[in-house]
Design a protein around this motif. Structure first.
Motif, PDB file in Angstrom:
ATOM      1  N   GLY A   1      69.512  26.024  36.854  1.00 14.17           N
ATOM      2  CA  GLY A   1      69.861  26.075  38.265  1.00 14.17           C
ATOM      3  C   GLY A   1      69.605  27.428  38.888  1.00 14.17           C
ATOM      4  N   TRP A   2      68.630  28.171  38.331  1.00 14.85           N
ATOM      5  CA  TRP A   2      68.282  29.480  38.852  1.00 14.85           C
ATOM      6  C   TRP A   2      67.252  29.356  39.968  1.00 14.85           C
ATOM      7  N   GLU A   3      67.231  30.347  40.838  1.00 15.88           N
ATOM      8  CA  GLU A   3      66.163  30.412  41.846  1.00 15.88           C
ATOM      9  C   GLU A   3      64.905  30.971  41.191  1.00 15.88           C
ATOM     10  N   ALA A   4      63.786  30.305  41.404  1.00 15.12           N
ATOM     11  CA  ALA A   4      62.526  30.709  40.780  1.00 15.12           C
ATOM     12  C   ALA A   4      61.610  31.374  41.805  1.00 15.12           C
ATOM     13  N   LEU A   5      61.055  32.509  41.428  1.00 15.55           N
ATOM     14  CA  LEU A   5      60.079  33.214  42.257  1.00 15.55           C
ATOM     15  C   LEU A   5      58.766  33.292  41.494  1.00 15.55           C
ATOM     16  N   TYR A   6      57.677  32.890  42.149  1.00 11.81           N
ATOM     17  CA  TYR A   6      56.400  32.751  41.457  1.00 11.81           C
ATOM     18  C   TYR A   6      55.404  33.823  41.892  1.00 11.81           C
ATOM     19  N   GLU A   7      54.442  34.058  41.007  1.00 14.81           N
ATOM     20  CA  GLU A   7      53.375  35.003  41.307  1.00 14.81           C
ATOM     21  C   GLU A   7      52.534  34.486  42.469  1.00 14.81           C
TER      22      GLU A   7
ATOM     23  N   TYR B   1      42.434  37.385  47.809  1.00 19.58           N
ATOM     24  CA  TYR B   1      41.502  38.230  47.061  1.00 19.58           C
ATOM     25  C   TYR B   1      41.123  37.679  45.686  1.00 19.58           C
ATOM     26  N   LEU B   2      41.891  36.748  45.160  1.00 19.11           N
ATOM     27  CA  LEU B   2      41.741  36.379  43.759  1.00 19.11           C
ATOM     28  C   LEU B   2      40.376  35.784  43.436  1.00 19.11           C
ATOM     29  N   ALA B   3      39.926  34.832  44.226  1.00 22.35           N
ATOM     30  CA  ALA B   3      38.627  34.200  43.957  1.00 22.35           C
ATOM     31  C   ALA B   3      37.499  35.218  44.068  1.00 22.35           C
ATOM     32  N   ASP B   4      37.554  36.079  45.082  1.00 21.42           N
ATOM     33  CA  ASP B   4      36.536  37.109  45.248  1.00 21.42           C
ATOM     34  C   ASP B   4      36.554  38.100  44.085  1.00 21.42           C
ATOM     35  N   PHE B   5      37.753  38.399  43.604  1.00 21.66           N
ATOM     36  CA  PHE B   5      37.883  39.351  42.501  1.00 21.66           C
ATOM     37  C   PHE B   5      37.171  38.857  41.244  1.00 21.66           C
ATOM     38  N   TYR B   6      37.352  37.596  40.902  1.00 18.26           N
ATOM     39  CA  TYR B   6      36.733  37.082  39.683  1.00 18.26           C
ATOM     40  C   TYR B   6      35.209  36.978  39.813  1.00 18.26           C
ATOM     41  N   LYS B   7      34.713  36.967  41.048  1.00 16.18           N
ATOM     42  CA  LYS B   7      33.261  36.954  41.261  1.00 16.18           C
ATOM     43  C   LYS B   7      32.674  38.372  41.267  1.00 16.18           C
ATOM     44  N   ASP B   8      33.456  39.336  41.769  1.00 20.37           N
ATOM     45  CA  ASP B   8      32.966  40.709  41.870  1.00 20.37           C
ATOM     46  C   ASP B   8      34.158  41.653  41.683  1.00 20.37           C
TER      47      ASP B   8
ATOM     48  N   GLN C   1      44.917  44.439  43.477  1.00 20.02           N
ATOM     49  CA  GLN C   1      46.088  45.072  42.883  1.00 20.02           C
ATOM     50  C   GLN C   1      47.099  45.520  43.938  1.00 20.02           C
ATOM     51  N   ILE C   2      46.617  45.981  45.074  1.00 20.34           N
ATOM     52  CA  ILE C   2      47.525  46.349  46.164  1.00 20.34           C
ATOM     53  C   ILE C   2      48.254  45.113  46.688  1.00 20.34           C
ATOM     54  N   TYR C   3      47.537  44.009  46.803  1.00 18.02           N
ATOM     55  CA  TYR C   3      48.152  42.767  47.270  1.00 18.02           C
ATOM     56  C   TYR C   3      49.263  42.321  46.320  1.00 18.02           C
ATOM     57  N   PHE C   4      48.959  42.339  45.011  1.00 16.30           N
ATOM     58  CA  PHE C   4      49.955  41.942  44.026  1.00 16.30           C
ATOM     59  C   PHE C   4      51.151  42.897  44.030  1.00 16.30           C
ATOM     60  N   LEU C   5      50.891  44.189  44.134  1.00 16.70           N
ATOM     61  CA  LEU C   5      51.966  45.176  44.129  1.00 16.70           C
ATOM     62  C   LEU C   5      52.911  44.958  45.301  1.00 16.70           C
ATOM     63  N   ASN C   6      52.341  44.726  46.471  1.00 11.65           N
ATOM     64  CA  ASN C   6      53.167  44.469  47.653  1.00 11.65           C
ATOM     65  C   ASN C   6      53.964  43.184  47.506  1.00 11.65           C
ATOM     66  N   SER C   7      53.313  42.154  47.001  1.00  6.78           N
ATOM     67  CA  SER C   7      53.987  40.870  46.800  1.00  6.78           C
ATOM     68  C   SER C   7      55.147  40.993  45.818  1.00  6.78           C
ATOM     69  N   ARG C   8      54.920  41.723  44.735  1.00  4.42           N
ATOM     70  CA  ARG C   8      55.955  41.884  43.714  1.00  4.42           C
ATOM     71  C   ARG C   8      57.115  42.716  44.240  1.00  4.42           C
TER      72      ARG C   8
ATOM     73  N   GLU D   1      53.886  45.022  35.034  1.00  6.28           N
ATOM     74  CA  GLU D   1      52.586  44.557  34.539  1.00  6.28           C
ATOM     75  C   GLU D   1      51.453  44.941  35.483  1.00  6.28           C
ATOM     76  N   ASP D   2      51.737  44.972  36.772  1.00  5.43           N
ATOM     77  CA  ASP D   2      50.708  45.327  37.741  1.00  5.43           C
ATOM     78  C   ASP D   2      50.088  46.681  37.402  1.00  5.43           C
ATOM     79  N   ALA D   3      50.948  47.654  37.108  1.00  7.24           N
ATOM     80  CA  ALA D   3      50.455  49.017  36.860  1.00  7.24           C
ATOM     81  C   ALA D   3      50.051  49.234  35.411  1.00  7.24           C
ATOM     82  N   PHE D   4      50.927  48.849  34.478  1.00  6.76           N
ATOM     83  CA  PHE D   4      50.739  49.222  33.076  1.00  6.76           C
ATOM     84  C   PHE D   4      49.744  48.332  32.335  1.00  6.76           C
ATOM     85  N   ILE D   5      49.408  47.190  32.915  1.00  7.37           N
ATOM     86  CA  ILE D   5      48.481  46.280  32.233  1.00  7.37           C
ATOM     87  C   ILE D   5      47.243  46.023  33.079  1.00  7.37           C
ATOM     88  N   PHE D   6      47.414  45.416  34.251  1.00  8.24           N
ATOM     89  CA  PHE D   6      46.245  44.976  35.015  1.00  8.24           C
ATOM     90  C   PHE D   6      45.485  46.134  35.660  1.00  8.24           C
TER      91      PHE D   6
END
Length: 204
Positions: free
Chosen positions: A25-31, A38-45, A54-61, A84-89
């Motif tokens: 019964g927890w509230e779930a927050l998704y990526e 940006y995601l589709a464009d990122f995987y292409k280039d 990464q800025i988009y993800f950082l702001n979202s998180r 994970e945004d900073a230390f991994i991706f």
């Protein structure tokens, strides 16, 4: 409480976030994957769009963490964390030569500013998965923008996840090896996760 799930692309974070949210019964927050501009464009280039993504993800998180802090009387489970945004991706993109030194330095300056206002999760759940498991899961869900993810990219991320997990000192971490699990379809596998989680939450 703030529970967070960490793990590589295809490890099962989103599915487990949803299932645990329903179970407890927890509230779930998704990526922010669906609708990410940006995601589709990122995987292409990757070189062109790495910094933007990464800025988009950082702001979202960061927005998610602010929301979690506002939910004083409820428990929240989060799909992936700001660490994970900073230390991994971002680090992987920089070390691989995909993100420039200038962009990486700018990103880290922003991250260092944000992280001062962030409290770590009460419990981190690390879903550990090897490459064959990740590739199988990615193919199974069939997202078009993930079709071109290379094995080398996944392996690099896995290496960073292992380093991150071994050095994580911001709080408790529960490591779950999901290589031989199918918790989405096998109730026994899901129940074993519940048992491990209950021990951490109620008996630690």
């Amino acid at each position: 409480m703030h529970i967070a799930i960490t793990g590589n692309i295809g490890a099962g974070k989103t599915t487990l976030t949803q299932m645990l949210g329903q179970h407890y019964g927890w509230e779930a927050l998704y990526e922010a994957v669906e609708g990410n501009p940006y995601l589709a464009d990122f995987y292409k280039d990757m070189e062109r769009w790495a910094f933007n993504l990464q800025i988009y993800f950082l702001n979202s998180r960061f927005a998610q963490v602010q929301r979690i802090r506002s939910l004083t009387y409820s428990t929240t489970i989060q799909d992936r964390t700001i660490y994970e945004d900073a230390f991994i991706f971002a680090k992987n993109l920089y070390d691989s030569g995909i993100m420039t030194q200038r962009d990486f330095d700018t990103y880290l300056m922003l991250f260092d500013t944000i992280i001062k206002a962030v409290q770590p999760p009460d419990l981190m759940i690390y879903l550990k998965a090897d490459i064959p498991k990740l590739v199988h899961q990615i193919k199974k869900r069939g997202r078009d923008f993930e079709a071109d993810i290379s094995v080398d990219y996944l392996q690099n991320l896995n290496n960073y996840y292992e380093q991150f997990a071994s050095k994580y000192d911001h709080g408790r971490m529960l490591v779950i090896d999901v290589n031989d699990m199918d918790f989405a379809n096998n109730p026994d596998d899901f129940n074993s996760i519940i048992e491990m989680l209950n021990k951490e939450l109620f008996y630690a």
